[in-house]
Design a protein around this motif. Structure first.
Motif, PDB file in Angstrom:
ATOM      1  N   CYS B  31     -34.682  12.633   6.711  1.00 17.56           N
ATOM      2  CA  CYS B  31     -34.445  13.835   5.922  1.00 17.56           C
ATOM      3  C   CYS B  31     -34.815  15.054   6.750  1.00 17.56           C
ATOM      4  O   CYS B  31     -35.919  15.104   7.305  1.00 17.56           O
ATOM      5  CB  CYS B  31     -35.280  13.814   4.639  1.00 17.56           C
ATOM      6  SG  CYS B  31     -35.201  15.365   3.726  1.00 17.56           S
ATOM      7  N   CYS B  34     -38.080  17.005   4.653  1.00 15.19           N
ATOM      8  CA  CYS B  34     -39.440  16.467   4.543  1.00 15.19           C
ATOM      9  C   CYS B  34     -39.755  15.447   5.632  1.00 15.19           C
ATOM     10  O   CYS B  34     -40.895  15.011   5.764  1.00 15.19           O
ATOM     11  CB  CYS B  34     -39.664  15.850   3.168  1.00 15.19           C
ATOM     12  SG  CYS B  34     -38.785  14.293   2.915  1.00 15.19           S
ATOM     13  N   HIS B  36     -38.780  12.428   5.825  1.00 15.41           N
ATOM     14  CA  HIS B  36     -38.775  11.069   5.313  1.00 15.41           C
ATOM     15  C   HIS B  36     -37.715  10.228   6.020  1.00 15.41           C
ATOM     16  O   HIS B  36     -36.574  10.661   6.172  1.00 15.41           O
ATOM     17  CB  HIS B  36     -38.496  11.104   3.796  1.00 15.41           C
ATOM     18  CG  HIS B  36     -38.319   9.748   3.168  1.00 15.41           C
ATOM     19  ND1 HIS B  36     -39.374   8.890   2.973  1.00 15.41           N
ATOM     20  CD2 HIS B  36     -37.207   9.119   2.717  1.00 15.41           C
ATOM     21  CE1 HIS B  36     -38.912   7.780   2.417  1.00 15.41           C
ATOM     22  NE2 HIS B  36     -37.604   7.891   2.258  1.00 15.41           N
ATOM     23  N   ASP B  38     -35.629   6.672   6.100  1.00 11.70           N
ATOM     24  CA  ASP B  38     -35.257   5.561   5.234  1.00 11.70           C
ATOM     25  C   ASP B  38     -33.958   4.945   5.744  1.00 11.70           C
ATOM     26  O   ASP B  38     -33.275   5.528   6.585  1.00 11.70           O
ATOM     27  CB  ASP B  38     -35.078   6.068   3.792  1.00 11.70           C
ATOM     28  CG  ASP B  38     -35.580   5.037   2.784  1.00 11.70           C
ATOM     29  OD1 ASP B  38     -35.386   3.835   3.027  1.00 11.70           O
ATOM     30  OD2 ASP B  38     -36.157   5.450   1.768  1.00 11.70           O
ATOM     31  N   CYS B  50     -32.269  12.951  -0.633  1.00 14.41           N
ATOM     32  CA  CYS B  50     -33.466  12.332  -0.081  1.00 14.41           C
ATOM     33  C   CYS B  50     -34.299  11.701  -1.206  1.00 14.41           C
ATOM     34  O   CYS B  50     -34.661  12.391  -2.156  1.00 14.41           O
ATOM     35  CB  CYS B  50     -34.302  13.350   0.682  1.00 14.41           C
ATOM     36  SG  CYS B  50     -35.890  12.700   1.225  1.00 14.41           S
ATOM     37  N   GLU B  52     -37.246  10.941  -1.246  1.00 15.77           N
ATOM     38  CA  GLU B  52     -38.618  11.441  -1.227  1.00 15.77           C
ATOM     39  C   GLU B  52     -38.720  12.852  -1.816  1.00 15.77           C
ATOM     40  O   GLU B  52     -39.479  13.098  -2.735  1.00 15.77           O
ATOM     41  CB  GLU B  52     -39.126  11.423   0.227  1.00 15.77           C
ATOM     42  CG  GLU B  52     -40.625  11.574   0.377  1.00 15.77           C
ATOM     43  CD  GLU B  52     -41.412  10.376  -0.167  1.00 15.77           C
ATOM     44  OE1 GLU B  52     -40.833   9.265  -0.237  1.00 15.77           O
ATOM     45  OE2 GLU B  52     -42.582  10.580  -0.526  1.00 15.77           O
ATOM     46  N   CYS B  53     -37.925  13.786  -1.278  1.00 17.16           N
ATOM     47  CA  CYS B  53     -38.100  15.197  -1.670  1.00 17.16           C
ATOM     48  C   CYS B  53     -36.932  15.748  -2.489  1.00 17.16           C
ATOM     49  O   CYS B  53     -36.971  16.896  -2.943  1.00 17.16           O
ATOM     50  CB  CYS B  53     -38.323  16.072  -0.441  1.00 17.16           C
ATOM     51  SG  CYS B  53     -36.854  16.309   0.569  1.00 17.16           S
TER      52      CYS B  53
END
Lengths: 320, 293
Positions: B31, B34, B36, B38, B50, B52-53
């Protein structure tokens, strides 16, 4: 005539103008008859001017369109219209002096005149933001157009802007929305609209006053989707390539008539509108009267339908 | 010595099962907000948002079509329109040709008819990969035809925008597409046919200053940059840095410019519900709604 406002390509004219001035000075100082010499020089000057102006490059035309002595909206409002009453404000936020407008008379007929307004000097330019409106300017313009439509009066708009202002406040208050709304509302406004580009027609900021039944351009005005400088900076990462961009963008009145984007070119006096604002105004006035008279005979619904059809036909594409 | 032995780690050979799965390096995505990391599959499953964020990464035009239409209902219209070169602008023909190779034949917008939650509608989705989603004559014509179809068939219009603005290479003809599309939207408005405008990242210039901001309802994706002028131009003009979050969807919402910020995952449902409201239809699931006598 020679002044700080002489354009680069006008330099060859300067020497002749200086000579004429010198002769005239002698004439008054020493009472010598120099009429013959002056006439000869004047003729030479006019010929040279004619040659230069018949071969202007698109970028040179841009400099004429941006000339600081070129007549602005308020100049035409005081010369070719009568009974002008300026109306201010968008009723929402403030009055934007980069757009002026109000009731006026054209050959006795009440019309609503709205135009971009640049400043003549630094002080006025700060006030008028160099003719770059904020959303409130466009909202004032729309308010006045709708006022005109309500009372059956034709709308005349005069276009002269580098573009809508790209600033923080303008974005916060919805510059896009203001432009989009004007363009939409003008496409359906039930009263005649005649537009003339009198100087710079800068992109969306110009079009937001420029959706009309008839679109005219003064001979040396320009109308473009982006400034030549902006285009050069994006395409070639080099703003100095503006000459190349100005040519590529096809921004002159002649180009736009050929592309069927405009309906008529109003010729300017030799050397540009600023050389003889009154003569320019007279020609503009004649054209406006002619178009307004024609359009007033058409029923509003029919006018709107034709306007929509006209814009629906704009563009060039291939269908395989 | 004996005490130290307690702390001594028993060394197992490090051949965990995970490592033996041998996930290729390019299967991972990061991402850009952030950081992140994945599996790409994970990003794809979450509509390129994303996990995460919640950052909404760019989504392709084809993906939006899939997202917003009922399976199997999309039928593309006016796909045969091609750009001409009215100004003979240097390298324009080549640029269009390479854009077609890269981003498909449809120019910078796909238009078609489909259904959303059972409702027939006309959908246009701009394609940013095609010359930055720029609007020239083809984009203008396709939108105008789609709007005309909505008018004739009395079915609503939805346009998903993403664009840098008008296409320079068609000069003032591109500018006139703003008037052309606006006139088409005005006709819908007068006929009472709903038009929903969905703004995605980025929507600026001539597109934001015409049909994109003319929706009966205007929705935007989280974080999308939306505005008239480009940020570089504004910075240059005002000579100072721009405030955090300037010209984002949330900024526009706060300043009253759009109706709502809607996450990608809710776009379809929100669109269908809005269309039902505007067409005087009952919601799909009647049990959830109180009936007026």
């Amino acid at each position: 005539m020679a002044s700080a406002y002489t354009l680069e390509f006008e330099k060859p004219l300067q020497e002749l103008e200086r000579q004429i001035e010198e002769l005239r000075r002698l004439q008054t100082e020493r009472q010598i008859d120099v009429d013959g010499e002056v006439a000869a020089l004047q003729q030479k000057l006019d010929t040279l001017k004619g040659e230069i102006y018949s071969k202007l490059t698109p970028m040179q035309r841009v400099t004429v369109a941006r000339h600081p002595r070129r007549p602005y909206s308020l100049d035409y409002l005081s010369t070719i219209f009568t009974d002008f009453i300026e109306l201010h404000g968008d009723r929402l936020f403030m009055d934007d002096p980069a757009i002026v407008g109000g009731w006026a008379r054209l050959a006795g007929v009440s019309v609503m005149v709205i135009g971009h307004q640049k400043g003549r000097d630094t002080k006025e330019n700060l006030k008028r933001n160099f003719g770059m409106p904020h959303p409130e300017g466009y909202r004032k313009a729309l308010r006045l157009m709708q006022l005109a439509a309500r009372f059956g009066a034709p709308v005349i708009t005069l276009i002269d802007t580098p573009g809508a202002y790209p600033g923080l406040g303008a974005e916060e208050r919805g510059q896009s929305e203001a432009l989009a709304r004007n363009i939409l509302e003008m496409s359906a406004l039930e009263t005649p609209i005649v537009t003339c580009v009198i100087g710079e027609g800068g992109s969306g900021g110009a079009l937001a006053l420029g959706v009309a039944d008839r679109v005219l351009m003064l001979e040396n005005s320009v109308y473009s989707v982006i400034t030549p400088e902006g285009c050069a900076a994006i395409l070639w990462k080099d703003a100095s390539q503006r000459e190349r961009a100005a040519a590529a963008l096809k921004i002159t009145a002649e180009d736009l008539l050929r592309l069927k984007v405009i309906d008529e070119i109003i010729p300017e006096p030799l050397g540009g509108a600023h050389q003889d604002p009154d003569a320019t105004g007279e020609r503009l006035r004649e054209a406006l009267i002619r178009h307004v008279t024609e359009l007033r005979k058409i029923r509003p619904e029919k006018l709107v339908r034709r306007r929509a059809e006209k814009y629906a036909a704009m563009g060039t594409f291939v269908e395989s | 010595m004996a005490v130290m032995a307690w702390f001594k780690k028993e060394r197992k050979p490090r051949t965990s099962q995970r490592a033996r799965l041998e996930i290729p390096a390019d299967a991972w995505e990061k991402c850009d907000r952030c950081g992140h990391i994945d599996l790409r599959e994970k990003f794809e499953k979450s509509l390129n948002v994303c996990p995460e964020c919640g950052r909404h990464r760019r989504f392709s035009a084809e993906e939006y079509i899939e997202l917003l239409t009922d399976t199997g209902t999309w039928r593309e219209l006016n796909a045969a329109l091609r750009s001409a070169d009215p100004l003979q602008f240097e390298h324009y023909v080549d640029r269009v040709a390479s854009a077609r190779k890269k981003a498909g034949e449809a120019d910078a917008i796909f238009t078609g008819a489909a259904r959303v939650d059972g409702l027939p509608f006309n959908l246009g989705v701009m394609n940013f990969r095609f010359m930055g989603g720029s609007m020239g004559s083809v984009v203008g014509e396709k939108i105008a035809r789609l709007a005309r179809r909505s008018l004739e068939k009395k079915i609503p219009l939805v346009l998903v925008s993403t664009s840098g603005g008008a296409r320079m290479q068609e000069g003032v003809l591109s500018l006139m597409q703003m008037a052309k599309t606006s006139a088409a939207i005005a006709a819908l408005r007068n006929a009472g046919i709903p038009y929903i405008s969905i703004l995605t990242d980025p929507t600026t210039g001539g597109v934001s200053a015409s049909f994109a901001m003319q929706g009966d309802v205007i929705l935007a994706e989280p974080g999308a940059v939306i505005g008239f002028a480009g940020q570089r131009v504004i910075k240059q003009t005002i000579g100072q840095d721009l405030p955090e979050g300037f010209q984002t969807a949330e900024f526009l919402l706060e300043h009253g410019q759009i109706d709502d910020v809607v996450p990608r995952g809710s776009l379809k449902e929100t669109t269908a519900r809005l269309l039902r409201h505007m067409q005087g239809q009952r919601p799909h699931h009647m049990e959830s709604v109180e009936q007026l006598a």
